[in-house]
Design a protein around this motif. Structure first.
Motif, PDB file in Angstrom:
ATOM      1  N   UNK A  36       0.914  -1.318   0.020  1.00 44.09           N
ATOM      2  CA  UNK A  36      -0.042  -0.098   0.119  1.00 44.09           C
ATOM      3  C   UNK A  36       0.970   1.198   0.026  1.00 44.09           C
ATOM      4  N   UNK A  37       2.014   1.177   0.069  1.00 39.51           N
ATOM      5  CA  UNK A  37       3.005   2.328   0.162  1.00 39.51           C
ATOM      6  C   UNK A  37       3.042   3.038  -1.242  1.00 39.51           C
ATOM      7  N   UNK A  38       2.930   4.371  -1.433  1.00 40.17           N
ATOM      8  CA  UNK A  38       2.995   5.105  -2.296  1.00 40.17           C
ATOM      9  C   UNK A  38       4.754   5.066  -3.055  1.00 40.17           C
ATOM     10  N   UNK A  39       4.693   5.086  -4.062  1.00 36.90           N
ATOM     11  CA  UNK A  39       6.126   5.121  -4.800  1.00 36.90           C
ATOM     12  C   UNK A  39       6.727   6.434  -4.632  1.00 36.90           C
ATOM     13  N   UNK A  40       8.065   6.152  -4.329  1.00 38.32           N
ATOM     14  CA  UNK A  40       8.908   7.551  -3.825  1.00 38.32           C
ATOM     15  C   UNK A  40       8.923   8.007  -2.346  1.00 38.32           C
ATOM     16  N   UNK A  41       8.262   7.175  -1.571  1.00 37.82           N
ATOM     17  CA  UNK A  41       8.325   7.650  -0.058  1.00 37.82           C
ATOM     18  C   UNK A  41       9.055   6.633   0.746  1.00 37.82           C
ATOM     19  N   UNK A  42       9.570   7.101   1.800  1.00 36.77           N
ATOM     20  CA  UNK A  42      10.051   6.089   3.144  1.00 36.77           C
ATOM     21  C   UNK A  42       8.915   6.298   3.986  1.00 36.77           C
ATOM     22  N   UNK A  43       8.602   5.516   5.004  1.00 35.47           N
ATOM     23  CA  UNK A  43       7.711   5.440   6.071  1.00 35.47           C
ATOM     24  C   UNK A  43       8.348   4.887   7.211  1.00 35.47           C
ATOM     25  N   UNK A  44       7.643   5.293   8.474  1.00 34.98           N
ATOM     26  CA  UNK A  44       8.274   4.947   9.587  1.00 34.98           C
ATOM     27  C   UNK A  44       6.869   4.461  10.560  1.00 34.98           C
ATOM     28  N   UNK A  45       7.145   3.423  11.470  1.00 33.90           N
ATOM     29  CA  UNK A  45       6.014   2.972  12.230  1.00 33.90           C
ATOM     30  C   UNK A  45       6.459   2.740  13.525  1.00 33.90           C
ATOM     31  N   UNK A  46       5.677   3.282  14.781  1.00 35.01           N
ATOM     32  CA  UNK A  46       5.895   3.063  15.994  1.00 35.01           C
ATOM     33  C   UNK A  46       6.039   1.644  16.593  1.00 35.01           C
ATOM     34  N   UNK A  47       5.592   0.745  15.897  1.00 33.46           N
ATOM     35  CA  UNK A  47       5.610  -0.751  16.304  1.00 33.46           C
ATOM     36  C   UNK A  47       6.246  -1.585  15.370  1.00 33.46           C
ATOM     37  N   UNK A  48       6.575  -2.837  15.704  1.00 33.87           N
ATOM     38  CA  UNK A  48       6.996  -3.686  14.681  1.00 33.87           C
ATOM     39  C   UNK A  48       6.407  -4.149  13.744  1.00 33.87           C
ATOM     40  N   UNK A  49       6.790  -4.697  12.600  1.00 30.90           N
ATOM     41  CA  UNK A  49       6.004  -5.216  11.521  1.00 30.90           C
ATOM     42  C   UNK A  49       5.184  -4.121  10.945  1.00 30.90           C
ATOM     43  N   UNK A  50       5.680  -2.826  10.695  1.00 27.58           N
ATOM     44  CA  UNK A  50       4.973  -1.602  10.088  1.00 27.58           C
ATOM     45  C   UNK A  50       3.489  -1.483  10.623  1.00 27.58           C
ATOM     46  N   UNK A  51       3.390  -1.512  11.886  1.00 29.86           N
ATOM     47  CA  UNK A  51       2.159  -1.120  12.641  1.00 29.86           C
ATOM     48  C   UNK A  51       2.502   0.176  13.353  1.00 29.86           C
ATOM     49  N   UNK A  75       6.878  11.946  16.739  1.00 27.21           N
ATOM     50  CA  UNK A  75       7.459  10.772  16.086  1.00 27.21           C
ATOM     51  C   UNK A  75       9.018  10.770  16.319  1.00 27.21           C
ATOM     52  N   UNK A  76       9.608  11.551  16.932  1.00 23.00           N
ATOM     53  CA  UNK A  76      11.125  11.462  17.346  1.00 23.00           C
ATOM     54  C   UNK A  76      11.395  10.213  18.097  1.00 23.00           C
ATOM     55  N   UNK A  77      12.519   9.649  17.786  1.00 17.44           N
ATOM     56  CA  UNK A  77      12.871   8.343  18.583  1.00 17.44           C
ATOM     57  C   UNK A  77      11.667   7.451  18.840  1.00 17.44           C
ATOM     58  N   UNK A  78      10.916   7.244  18.082  1.00 17.42           N
ATOM     59  CA  UNK A  78       9.930   6.252  18.026  1.00 17.42           C
ATOM     60  C   UNK A  78       9.694   5.284  17.255  1.00 17.42           C
ATOM     61  N   UNK A  79      10.487   5.420  16.005  1.00 14.76           N
ATOM     62  CA  UNK A  79      10.442   4.284  15.045  1.00 14.76           C
ATOM     63  C   UNK A  79      10.908   2.867  15.680  1.00 14.76           C
ATOM     64  N   UNK A  80       9.975   1.855  15.133  1.00 18.21           N
ATOM     65  CA  UNK A  80      10.208   0.573  15.509  1.00 18.21           C
ATOM     66  C   UNK A  80      10.649  -0.447  14.222  1.00 18.21           C
ATOM     67  N   UNK A  81      10.112   0.019  13.065  1.00 19.94           N
ATOM     68  CA  UNK A  81      10.078  -0.531  11.756  1.00 19.94           C
ATOM     69  C   UNK A  81      10.006   0.479  10.761  1.00 19.94           C
TER      70      UNK A  81
END
Length: 147
Positions: A36-51, A75-81
């Motif tokens: 479901x990710x848009x082309x040309x973007x990076x994503x960050x998630x708070x939990x593992x497995x992109x949740x 969002x700072x210092x929260x990314x787990x995936x």
């Protein structure tokens, strides 16, 4: 009648058994998020497995804590995936300044790192809950890769 009920019950239980492993396997990585990710973007998630979606960016964000670009202060210092659906570059994630900085990169070919607790930054600090900025970079500017 009992035989028909027994057969129906057996078929139902067997089909449920087939569904459980498929569902568990899908939840164990970021494949659904990548689809479901848009082309040309990076994503960050708070939990593992992109949740627990934190945010996405098509450009650099030099400070996730200042809320002036794609990522916001919370969002700072929260990314787990993390996920990279970029078109031509890798994403270089930088650790918090108070942990000595360091970086880790995510390649386009790898696509995602579903659990940053398995990774460390170039300075040895944990990558999980320790990303405070990112920039798009060429592979030659990356010395450590997320797995």
């Amino acid at each position: 009648m009992r035989k028909a009920f027994a057969v129906l019950t057996a078929v139902t239980v067997a089909s449920l058994g087939a569904l459980v492993p498929a569902t568990s396997a899908q939840a164990a990585d970021c494949s659904d998020a990548m689809a479901g990710a848009l082309s040309g973007y990076m994503y960050a998630y708070d939990n593992t497995n992109c949740n627990g979606y934190l945010g996405r960016a098509s450009g650099d964000d030099s400070d996730w804590g200042n809320s002036s670009q794609s990522f916001q202060g919370g969002d700072n210092n929260k990314a787990s995936s993390i996920l990279n659906n970029g078109n031509s570059y890798e994403v270089k994630f930088y650790g918090a300044a108070n942990s000595g900085g360091g970086h880790i990169c995510l390649s386009r070919s790898e696509g995602w790192a579903s659990n940053l607790s398995d990774d460390t930054l170039t300075n040895g600090a944990p990558a999980n809950n320790n990303i405070s900025s990112h920039a798009w970079a060429s592979a030659s500017n990356c010395s450590k890769w997320a797995v």
